[in-house]
Structure formats: C-alpha cells, structure tokens
Design an enzyme around this catalytic site. Structure first.
Site, short mmCIF file in Angstrom:
data_model
loop_
_atom_site.label_atom_id
_atom_site.label_comp_id
_atom_site.label_asym_id
_atom_site.label_seq_id
_atom_site.Cartn_x
_atom_site.Cartn_y
_atom_site.Cartn_z
CE1 TYR A 33 1.00 -0.23 4.44
CE2 TYR A 33 -0.13 1.89 4.39
CZ TYR A 33 0.70 0.98 5.04
OH TYR A 33 1.23 1.31 6.25
CE LYS A 151 3.12 3.12 3.22
NZ LYS A 151 3.21 3.14 4.68
CD GLU A 183 9.73 1.72 10.59
OE1 GLU A 183 9.66 2.67 9.81
OE2 GLU A 183 9.67 0.53 10.22
CG LEU A 207 8.20 2.35 4.83
CD1 LEU A 207 7.95 1.11 3.98
CD2 LEU A 207 6.91 3.10 5.04
N1 PDD Z 1 2.77 5.06 7.31
N2 PDD Z 1 7.41 3.78 8.93
C1 PDD Z 1 6.27 3.08 8.92
C2 PDD Z 1 6.24 1.77 9.64
C3 PDD Z 1 5.14 3.57 8.26
O1 PDD Z 1 4.00 2.86 8.24
C4 PDD Z 1 5.20 4.84 7.61
C5 PDD Z 1 4.03 5.42 6.86
C6 PDD Z 1 6.42 5.54 7.66
C7 PDD Z 1 6.60 6.88 7.00
O2 PDD Z 1 6.65 6.76 5.59
P1 PDD Z 1 6.16 7.94 4.64
O3 PDD Z 1 6.93 9.14 5.04
O4 PDD Z 1 6.50 7.47 3.29
O5 PDD Z 1 4.68 8.12 4.88
C8 PDD Z 1 7.51 4.98 8.31
C9 PDD Z 1 1.59 5.51 6.60
C10 PDD Z 1 1.42 6.99 6.63
C11 PDD Z 1 0.38 4.76 7.11
O6 PDD Z 1 0.52 3.56 7.29
O7 PDD Z 1 -0.70 5.34 7.26
#
Ligand code: PDD
Length: 287
Positions: A33, A151, A183, A207
């Site tokens: 996703y 992801k 994270e 991620l």
């Molecule tokens: N989550 N780490 C994890 C485990 C994440 O699920 C996310 C993003 C990030 C940040 O990635 P980015 O900057 O590309 O959004 C880091 C999204 C926002 C979610 O699951 O809703």
C-alpha cells in the site's frame, strides 16, 4: 457524503465496492500500500510514493497492475470526485483473488492483481494543533517481520503498538530491536542533539519513508547536520528534541518518551523549522 472509491478500473460508490473473499490481501495480507497526502487539492511527494510502490511490488514478485502508469490520473480523479482539499489518498494492490485459498502464489496469467484506492477527507491536515504541543510515545519491542522496507498491509503489530500506547496514555509507540529504535508504528523516528538530526540508517529494518527522504534533503540544503545511524531510548531521553515523520503527520514533534519529557517538554525549534520547510517546499512541487 458517500465516497467514490476506485476498484479494479471502476469508480464506484463506497457501499457498492466489492472484493472477493478469496482475495490474498484479505486471506494472507499479500498486498502492498501507499498513503499520499493531499494539500490544497494537490498530491504531496507523489513521485516518491509511486517509486516505492513499484519497489514493493518488485520485492514481492507481485504482478504490476495494468493501471500502474495511470496512477497519478486515478489519484487526481479521486481527489476531484470526492472534493478533497486536504486529506489522504490510500492505495492498495494485492496479488488478487485466485479460485481458492492456497499458500502458493497464483499464476499471474490467470489471476489479476486487485487495485483499490480511496480518499480520506482531513480538513486542515497541515494545521494540526497537535504540532504545537507535540505527541507522547512509549517504547515497545519491535515484533514485526524482518522486511519492513516493503510497505505491506501486515499492520497487526503496528495496530497493537498503537493500542499499547493508548492504554499507557500516549499517542504512539517507538519500536526497539536489539536495543536500538527502529521506527514509530507508522512513522520514522528522529532525535536532535546539539543541532544534529539523528535517524536510523536505511535497511530492511525500517520503511524507507518518503517524508524522511524529503526532510533529510531539505535539512542538508539548510546546512543542518544529519547522522543516519541507530540510537537507543536512553540516548533519546537525553536529546534536545525528538520528532517523527510520515505522509499523514509530516514532521511532528515528540515531547515525551516513556513518561519522561524530552528537552523542555515542548516542541523544539529544529522540529518546528523542519515542519515549516517540509510543508512549504512540498506544496511548491505538489501535483
Ligand atoms: N505510514 N514507517 C512506517 C512503519 C510507516 O507505516 C510509515 C508510513 C512511515 C513513513 O513513511 P512515509 O513518510 O513514506 O509516509 C515509516 C503511513 C502513513 C500509514 O501507514 O498510514
């Protein structure tokens, strides 16, 4: 208002959207996703999200859906149809719905990937009052699988982490593995010490956040010092500031870890400046 969602090539009202019970996203969490934010009706960091999506598909040997080159148009069309000024576009691709439940991957020649997109309306997304007060996190053991760089929709442990945080009166959890912070449950984690921004190096353990990449680029352009390395909760507790980044939170200050305040216990100047730079610069190149 009934949302219009996108399912396998069609724009349909959300209550008419259908996915098979045999879909591998549903049965096996065999799906990837992306979440892209929308500000002023435009997509933030779309190219980065599209690139990471392709990488996730490739790492899992998942067939690329035929609509992959049209994803920008589909995102824009959904934003238009749902009249989104500020909000999010959620996209999910699964390995599709074979004729029956089976652990082995279906033949891509006969099983098409499933593609779903929907919007989430979040008026004032970038003006969240929480950015002025900051969030509280707890630390928990990282119990996710080892390929967090992909992801996937396997979000059970991150959901459990958010529930643990809620039970502890906090907003989120930072996950710890072998003594080092990986994270946040849905965001990347940072500390600031003596004006140096410290965040975990890239690898399979985290991620590769699209917001992370942009924020670190802007920080370097602004002559700020960046160190990509592991850090512990102990080090975080002695930091001047802490913050997280994600597509939905942008740059969000962290003011408390495990009940102890960070710095003055209020959002610090570096995180506040990074948030401002990120929002300003990203809006300029939004599509
Ligand atoms: N989550 N780490 C994890 C485990 C994440 O699920 C996310 C993003 C990030 C940040 O990635 P980015 O900057 O590309 O959004 C880091 C999204 C926002 C979610 O699951 O809703």
């Amino acid at each position: 208002m009934t949302r219009t969602v996108y399912v396998n090539g069609a724009y349909v009202p959300e209550d008419e959207a259908k996915i098979s019970v045999f879909d591998r996203g549903f049965l096996m969490a065999d799906g990837v996703y992306e979440v892209t934010s929308v500000l002023d009706g435009k997509l933030i960091d779309f190219a980065g999200h599209a690139k990471r999506l392709e990488r996730s598909l490739g790492e899992l040997d998942m067939p690329h859906p035929a609509c992959l080159p049209d994803l920008l148009d589909i995102h824009r069309e959904l934003v238009r149809r749902n009249d989104i000024t500020d909000g999010l576009v959620y996209l999910q691709i699964t390995r599709g719905a074979p004729a029956d439940r089976d652990f082995t991957f279906p033949d891509p020649a006969t099983t098409e990937p499933t593609v779903v997109l929907f919007t989430q309306n979040k008026p004032g997304l970038a003006d969240s009052p929480v950015a002025k007060t900051g969030i509280k996190v707890i630390s928990i053991e990282d119990q996710r699988w080892a390929r967090r760089d992909i992801k996937t929709v396997q979000l059970l442990f991150p959901s459990m982490g958010k529930m643990m945080a809620k039970a502890a009166g906090a907003d989120d959890a930072w996950m710890v593995e072998d003594g080092a912070v990986t994270e946040g449950t849905s965001n990347n984690a940072y500390i600031i010490k003596n004006n140096t921004i410290i965040t975990r190096h890239l690898g399979n353990e985290i991620l590769h956040g699209i917001t992370r990449a942009a924020v670190l680029r802007f920080a370097k352009e602004a002559q700020m010092k960046v160190e990509e390395r592991s850090f512990t909760i102990k080090e975080a507790l002695q930091a001047d500031e802490a913050f997280i980044t994600s597509a939905s939170m942008f740059v969000m200050p962290v003011v408390e870890i495990d009940g102890a305040t960070i710095g003055a216990g209020t959002p610090g100047p570096v995180a506040a400046r990074l948030r401002e730079i990120y929002l300003d610069e990203s809006r300029k190149v939004a599509v």
